[in-house]
Design a protein around this motif. Sequence first.
Motif, PDB file in Angstrom:
ATOM      1  N   GLU A  62       0.847  -1.184   0.000  1.00  0.00           N
ATOM      2  CA  GLU A  62       0.000   0.000   0.000  1.00  0.00           C
ATOM      3  C   GLU A  62       0.885   1.236   0.000  1.00  0.00           C
ATOM      4  OE1 GLU A  62      -2.556  -0.013   3.409  1.00  0.00           O
ATOM      5  OE2 GLU A  62      -3.794  -1.632   2.631  1.00  0.00           O
ATOM      6  N   HIS A  63       0.419   2.286  -0.658  1.00  0.00           N
ATOM      7  CA  HIS A  63       1.166   3.541  -0.652  1.00  0.00           C
ATOM      8  C   HIS A  63       1.095   4.153   0.747  1.00  0.00           C
ATOM      9  CE1 HIS A  63       3.006   7.190  -2.014  1.00  0.00           C
ATOM     10  NE2 HIS A  63       2.010   7.877  -1.487  1.00  0.00           N
ATOM     11  N   ALA A  64       2.248   4.535   1.280  1.00  0.00           N
ATOM     12  CA  ALA A  64       2.318   5.148   2.606  1.00  0.00           C
ATOM     13  C   ALA A  64       2.257   6.661   2.481  1.00  0.00           C
ATOM     14  CB  ALA A  64       3.605   4.733   3.303  1.00  0.00           C
ATOM     15  N   GLU A  65       1.367   7.280   3.250  1.00  0.00           N
ATOM     16  CA  GLU A  65       1.325   8.739   3.280  1.00  0.00           C
ATOM     17  C   GLU A  65       2.616   9.237   3.910  1.00  0.00           C
ATOM     18  OE1 GLU A  65      -2.203  10.305   5.081  1.00  0.00           O
ATOM     19  OE2 GLU A  65      -3.426   8.712   4.221  1.00  0.00           O
ATOM     20  N   ASN A  66       3.103  10.370   3.458  1.00  0.00           N
ATOM     21  CA  ASN A  66       4.310  11.005   4.007  1.00  0.00           C
ATOM     22  C   ASN A  66       5.568  10.165   3.843  1.00  0.00           C
ATOM     23  OD1 ASN A  66       2.561  13.041   4.946  1.00  0.00           O
ATOM     24  ND2 ASN A  66       2.210  11.918   6.827  1.00  0.00           N
ATOM     25  N   SER A  67       5.602   9.271   2.857  1.00  0.00           N
ATOM     26  CA  SER A  67       6.776   8.443   2.636  1.00  0.00           C
ATOM     27  C   SER A  67       6.867   8.083   1.154  1.00  0.00           C
ATOM     28  CB  SER A  67       6.707   7.164   3.466  1.00  0.00           C
ATOM     29  OG  SER A  67       7.813   6.339   3.193  1.00  0.00           O
ATOM     30  N   GLU A  68       8.088   7.898   0.695  1.00  0.00           N
ATOM     31  CA  GLU A  68       8.292   7.456  -0.683  1.00  0.00           C
ATOM     32  C   GLU A  68       8.166   5.943  -0.808  1.00  0.00           C
ATOM     33  OE1 GLU A  68      11.951   8.964  -2.234  1.00  0.00           O
ATOM     34  OE2 GLU A  68      11.509  11.000  -1.563  1.00  0.00           O
ATOM     35  N   LYS A  69       8.264   5.240   0.303  1.00  0.00           N
ATOM     36  CA  LYS A  69       8.215   3.782   0.297  1.00  0.00           C
ATOM     37  C   LYS A  69       6.793   3.282   0.522  1.00  0.00           C
ATOM     38  CE  LYS A  69      12.892   3.301   2.018  1.00  0.00           C
ATOM     39  NZ  LYS A  69      13.753   2.727   3.028  1.00  0.00           N
ATOM     40  N   ASP A  70       6.506   2.109  -0.023  1.00  0.00           N
ATOM     41  CA  ASP A  70       5.225   1.460   0.222  1.00  0.00           C
ATOM     42  C   ASP A  70       5.256   0.747   1.561  1.00  0.00           C
ATOM     43  OD1 ASP A  70       4.157   2.247  -2.193  1.00  0.00           O
ATOM     44  OD2 ASP A  70       4.692   0.401  -3.227  1.00  0.00           O
ATOM     45  N   LEU A  71       4.066   0.592   2.149  1.00  0.00           N
ATOM     46  CA  LEU A  71       3.905  -0.211   3.353  1.00  0.00           C
ATOM     47  C   LEU A  71       3.515  -1.629   2.955  1.00  0.00           C
ATOM     48  CD1 LEU A  71       1.691   2.052   5.632  1.00  0.00           C
ATOM     49  CD2 LEU A  71       4.122   1.568   5.931  1.00  0.00           C
ATOM     50  N   ILE A  72       3.829  -2.589   3.808  1.00  0.00           N
ATOM     51  CA  ILE A  72       3.302  -3.945   3.651  1.00  0.00           C
ATOM     52  C   ILE A  72       2.157  -4.053   4.658  1.00  0.00           C
ATOM     53  CG2 ILE A  72       3.763  -6.409   3.777  1.00  0.00           C
ATOM     54  CD1 ILE A  72       5.343  -5.076   1.554  1.00  0.00           C
ATOM     55  N   ALA A  73       0.928  -3.933   4.161  1.00  0.00           N
ATOM     56  CA  ALA A  73      -0.258  -4.015   5.010  1.00  0.00           C
ATOM     57  C   ALA A  73      -0.598  -5.477   5.265  1.00  0.00           C
ATOM     58  CB  ALA A  73      -1.430  -3.321   4.337  1.00  0.00           C
ATOM     59  N   VAL A  74      -1.209  -5.730   6.423  1.00  0.00           N
ATOM     60  CA  VAL A  74      -1.626  -7.080   6.798  1.00  0.00           C
ATOM     61  C   VAL A  74      -3.149  -7.078   6.889  1.00  0.00           C
ATOM     62  CG1 VAL A  74      -1.469  -8.890   8.541  1.00  0.00           C
ATOM     63  CG2 VAL A  74       0.521  -7.441   8.057  1.00  0.00           C
ATOM     64  N   ARG A  75      -3.757  -8.024   6.171  1.00  0.00           N
ATOM     65  CA  ARG A  75      -5.210  -8.102   6.120  1.00  0.00           C
ATOM     66  C   ARG A  75      -5.692  -9.517   6.436  1.00  0.00           C
ATOM     67  NH1 ARG A  75      -7.693  -3.738   3.645  1.00  0.00           N
ATOM     68  NH2 ARG A  75      -6.247  -2.249   2.714  1.00  0.00           N
ATOM     69  N   THR A  76      -6.939  -9.583   6.891  1.00  0.00           N
ATOM     70  CA  THR A  76      -7.578 -10.875   7.137  1.00  0.00           C
ATOM     71  C   THR A  76      -8.004 -11.482   5.812  1.00  0.00           C
ATOM     72  OG1 THR A  76      -9.789  -9.948   7.299  1.00  0.00           O
ATOM     73  CG2 THR A  76      -8.502 -10.045   9.351  1.00  0.00           C
ATOM     74  N   GLU A  77      -8.500 -12.691   5.881  1.00  0.00           N
ATOM     75  CA  GLU A  77      -9.020 -13.365   4.688  1.00  0.00           C
ATOM     76  C   GLU A  77     -10.197 -12.587   4.079  1.00  0.00           C
ATOM     77  OE1 GLU A  77      -9.488 -18.047   3.490  1.00  0.00           O
ATOM     78  OE2 GLU A  77      -9.586 -17.476   5.600  1.00  0.00           O
ATOM     79  N   GLU A  78     -10.928 -11.862   4.929  1.00  0.00           N
ATOM     80  CA  GLU A  78     -12.056 -11.065   4.464  1.00  0.00           C
ATOM     81  C   GLU A  78     -11.613  -9.700   3.925  1.00  0.00           C
ATOM     82  OE1 GLU A  78     -11.990 -12.512   7.590  1.00  0.00           O
ATOM     83  OE2 GLU A  78     -13.134 -14.243   6.898  1.00  0.00           O
ATOM     84  N   GLY A  79     -10.318  -9.395   3.992  1.00  0.00           N
ATOM     85  CA  GLY A  79      -9.789  -8.141   3.463  1.00  0.00           C
ATOM     86  C   GLY A  79      -9.717  -7.000   4.460  1.00  0.00           C
ATOM     87  N   GLU A  80     -10.005  -7.266   5.724  1.00  0.00           N
ATOM     88  CA  GLU A  80      -9.960  -6.223   6.743  1.00  0.00           C
ATOM     89  C   GLU A  80      -8.510  -5.942   7.142  1.00  0.00           C
ATOM     90  OE1 GLU A  80     -13.776  -6.801   9.443  1.00  0.00           O
ATOM     91  OE2 GLU A  80     -12.702  -8.676   9.053  1.00  0.00           O
ATOM     92  N   ARG A  81      -8.130  -4.678   7.145  1.00  0.00           N
ATOM     93  CA  ARG A  81      -6.757  -4.279   7.454  1.00  0.00           C
ATOM     94  C   ARG A  81      -6.535  -4.302   8.965  1.00  0.00           C
ATOM     95  NH1 ARG A  81      -3.047  -0.185   8.291  1.00  0.00           N
ATOM     96  NH2 ARG A  81      -1.406  -0.010   6.719  1.00  0.00           N
ATOM     97  N   ILE A  82      -5.503  -5.021   9.394  1.00  0.00           N
ATOM     98  CA  ILE A  82      -5.163  -5.114  10.807  1.00  0.00           C
ATOM     99  C   ILE A  82      -4.120  -4.069  11.172  1.00  0.00           C
ATOM    100  CG2 ILE A  82      -4.177  -6.572  12.599  1.00  0.00           C
ATOM    101  CD1 ILE A  82      -5.134  -8.978  10.925  1.00  0.00           C
ATOM    102  N   GLY A  83      -3.107  -3.952  10.359  1.00  0.00           N
ATOM    103  CA  GLY A  83      -1.996  -3.039  10.604  1.00  0.00           C
ATOM    104  C   GLY A  83      -0.998  -3.206   9.481  1.00  0.00           C
TER     105      GLY A  83
END
Length: 135
Positions: A62-83
């Motif tokens: 995912e694109h990180a706000e205030n950063s040039e680097k992307d984040l690696i987001a963690v999601r559930t099987e249902e697609g809900e973002r945990i962190g």
Amino acid sequence: MCDFFVDEENEEDNDEDNDEDEEESEVIYLSGVALSGTVNKKGITELISRIKIFDKLFFFKEHAENSEKDLIAVRTEEGERIGHVPEHKALLIDMMMDAGKRVYGRLEKKEPMGRGFKIVIGVYAREKKVPKGTG
């Protein structure tokens, strides 16, 4: 440095979307990671209460706000973002995803911490088995 080992206990995932060639693969444990971005998150308590230890989790860039680097987001099987995976731990996951490896997580620990939760996940990858006598 990260030690790699084959996780024989979780080798059979019972995933409905397993490719045929995954029958010829091994599950490799890469690392344990404490997630970031779980403090002051709306609905996190209810979300975390539904996730069970050893549930499978998925990584997304995912694109990180205030950063040039992307984040690696963690999601559930249902697609809900945990962190998300902290930047200092994300490089390995990012490189493996770019290399086409199937990388995923499993919830190892969840406990209340201040206004959020401490969430620790195990990071796994699938690696093709090398036939005996060819390595």
